[in-house]
Design an enzyme around this catalytic site. Sequence first.
Site, short mmCIF file in Angstrom:
data_model
loop_
_atom_site.label_atom_id
_atom_site.label_comp_id
_atom_site.label_asym_id
_atom_site.label_seq_id
_atom_site.Cartn_x
_atom_site.Cartn_y
_atom_site.Cartn_z
N CYS A 112 0.91 -1.18 -0.01
CA CYS A 112 0.10 0.13 -0.02
C CYS A 112 0.73 1.31 0.06
CB CYS A 112 -0.82 0.06 1.16
SG CYS A 112 -1.92 -1.47 1.31
N HIS A 240 -2.80 7.05 2.02
CA HIS A 240 -3.23 5.80 1.89
C HIS A 240 -4.82 5.55 2.25
CE1 HIS A 240 -3.99 1.62 1.02
NE2 HIS A 240 -4.12 1.33 2.09
N ASN A 270 -10.28 0.55 -0.28
CA ASN A 270 -9.04 0.47 -0.27
C ASN A 270 -8.18 -0.14 -1.50
OD1 ASN A 270 -6.23 -0.21 0.29
ND2 ASN A 270 -6.72 -1.26 2.47
O1 UT7 Z 1 -4.01 -1.26 3.48
C1 UT7 Z 1 -3.12 -2.25 4.12
C2 UT7 Z 1 -3.17 -1.87 5.51
N1 UT7 Z 1 -4.27 -2.47 6.34
C3 UT7 Z 1 -4.93 -1.31 7.15
O2 UT7 Z 1 -4.63 -0.30 7.30
C4 UT7 Z 1 -6.12 -2.03 8.07
C5 UT7 Z 1 -6.06 -1.40 9.17
N2 UT7 Z 1 -7.33 -2.29 10.16
C6 UT7 Z 1 -8.39 -1.60 9.88
O3 UT7 Z 1 -8.81 -1.00 9.04
C7 UT7 Z 1 -9.62 -2.33 10.73
O4 UT7 Z 1 -8.99 -3.21 11.72
C8 UT7 Z 1 -10.60 -3.24 10.15
C9 UT7 Z 1 -11.54 -2.46 9.18
C10 UT7 Z 1 -9.71 -4.56 9.06
C11 UT7 Z 1 -11.42 -4.03 11.12
O5 UT7 Z 1 -12.12 -3.08 11.87
P1 UT7 Z 1 -11.82 -3.26 13.46
O6 UT7 Z 1 -12.77 -1.86 14.20
O7 UT7 Z 1 -10.57 -3.40 13.81
O8 UT7 Z 1 -12.91 -4.47 13.98
P2 UT7 Z 1 -12.30 -5.76 14.98
O9 UT7 Z 1 -11.49 -6.64 14.06
O10 UT7 Z 1 -11.84 -5.23 15.94
O11 UT7 Z 1 -13.73 -6.32 15.08
C12 UT7 Z 1 -14.76 -5.68 16.06
C13 UT7 Z 1 -16.18 -6.49 16.00
C14 UT7 Z 1 -15.68 -7.87 16.44
O12 UT7 Z 1 -16.93 -8.30 16.92
P3 UT7 Z 1 -16.75 -8.48 18.46
O13 UT7 Z 1 -15.93 -9.65 18.85
O14 UT7 Z 1 -16.56 -7.07 19.08
O15 UT7 Z 1 -18.26 -8.78 18.79
C15 UT7 Z 1 -15.78 -8.51 14.86
O16 UT7 Z 1 -16.05 -9.91 15.21
O17 UT7 Z 1 -16.67 -6.29 14.73
C16 UT7 Z 1 -16.86 -7.72 14.42
N3 UT7 Z 1 -16.59 -7.52 12.71
C17 UT7 Z 1 -17.63 -7.36 11.87
N4 UT7 Z 1 -18.80 -7.23 11.95
C18 UT7 Z 1 -19.35 -6.69 10.63
C19 UT7 Z 1 -15.30 -7.72 12.13
N5 UT7 Z 1 -15.50 -7.58 10.71
C20 UT7 Z 1 -16.90 -7.47 10.67
C21 UT7 Z 1 -17.74 -7.18 9.40
N6 UT7 Z 1 -19.03 -6.88 9.61
N7 UT7 Z 1 -17.00 -6.90 8.12
#
Ligand code: UT7
Length: 314
Positions: A112, A240, A270
Amino acid sequence: MSGSKILSLGHYQPSRVVTNDEIAQLVETNDEWIRDRVGIVTRRIAGDETVADMAAAAADKALANSGLTAADIDLVVVATCTSVDRSPNVACRVAAKLGIAAPAAFDVNTACSGFAYALSTVDHAIRAGAARNAIVIGAEKLSEFTDWTDRSTCIIFGDGAGAAVVTATAEDEAPGIGPVVWGSVPERGDAVRIEGWRPYVAQEGQAVFRWATTALAPLASQACERAGVDPSELAAFVPHQANSRIIDGIAKRLNIPQAIIAKDIVESGNTSAASIPLALSKLVERREVPSGAPVLLFGFGGGLTYAGQVVRCP
Ligand code: UT7
């Protein structure tokens, strides 16, 4: 020769728009979660187009906007992490499609952050006298590397390309591409992965999120400092497009309320190495940033690599 500058920009996106509701038919997710947690409303997904097709389409537009012709170009660099073929590289394919004869042509893969790496590599080549007019492109077809059953990644990615024509500045002209601040955190390289043959992107989303929102703002500040530009002078910040909350977090720490903050992620998702030139090209096309105004670019991602520089808007 004092340096180089971006002369013009161009971008290409596939015609197919995919909404969050469509993704919610594939995995357990919903529009509200994706908008709130990532900031994406739609993304573009390619059909038959290859990475090289999209790269060439963006480059063709940038070239048309530059006033130069294919005969003027002596260097083509493509940033991509989703090229399927090992050889010929995407840069050679772009040169062939555009009728650019005998350019130096190579690809760069820092995921990225790729466009910011490629842009500075081109700047250095021009400064060294190894090239005079270059096309630098970020192009990705992430949809081919996405596991459409994995909701932690398939909600995020999109396809597209952005390109810039970069040329040498006159001796009495200020450089239009500032010194790069670049580096990596190799011991954390596994945080974003595309491993093996035609595999899927995998990432430790929370770990990358924390790194991006804590480590990157000081590095972005350094890029301003090295360019002799105070953050308060920035007309725009084009990072990015990984996550709206990451973009807002970095912008807040930079304290740049006067700057336009690029949020192409909303409509494009992205697009990895394509996201910065795509977002910048759209800002310029909409005439949102005055010509000559300082713009901070900052890429980050797989590796974990990062690179950023202040450029003058074409
Ligand atoms: O471009 C390359 C570099 N990459 C990045 O910069 C990515 C950086 N990371 C992110 O943008 C975020 O971490 C993500 C978008 C990938 C994920 O978002 P998050 O706020 O960190 O979500 P999380 O993994 O902490 O999950 C929070 C909750 C969880 O549920 P519980 O355990 O709190 O009940 C997940 O199971 O959201 C749930 N969850 C979802 N719910 C609905 C995870 N993915 C989803 C989804 N839809 N797609």
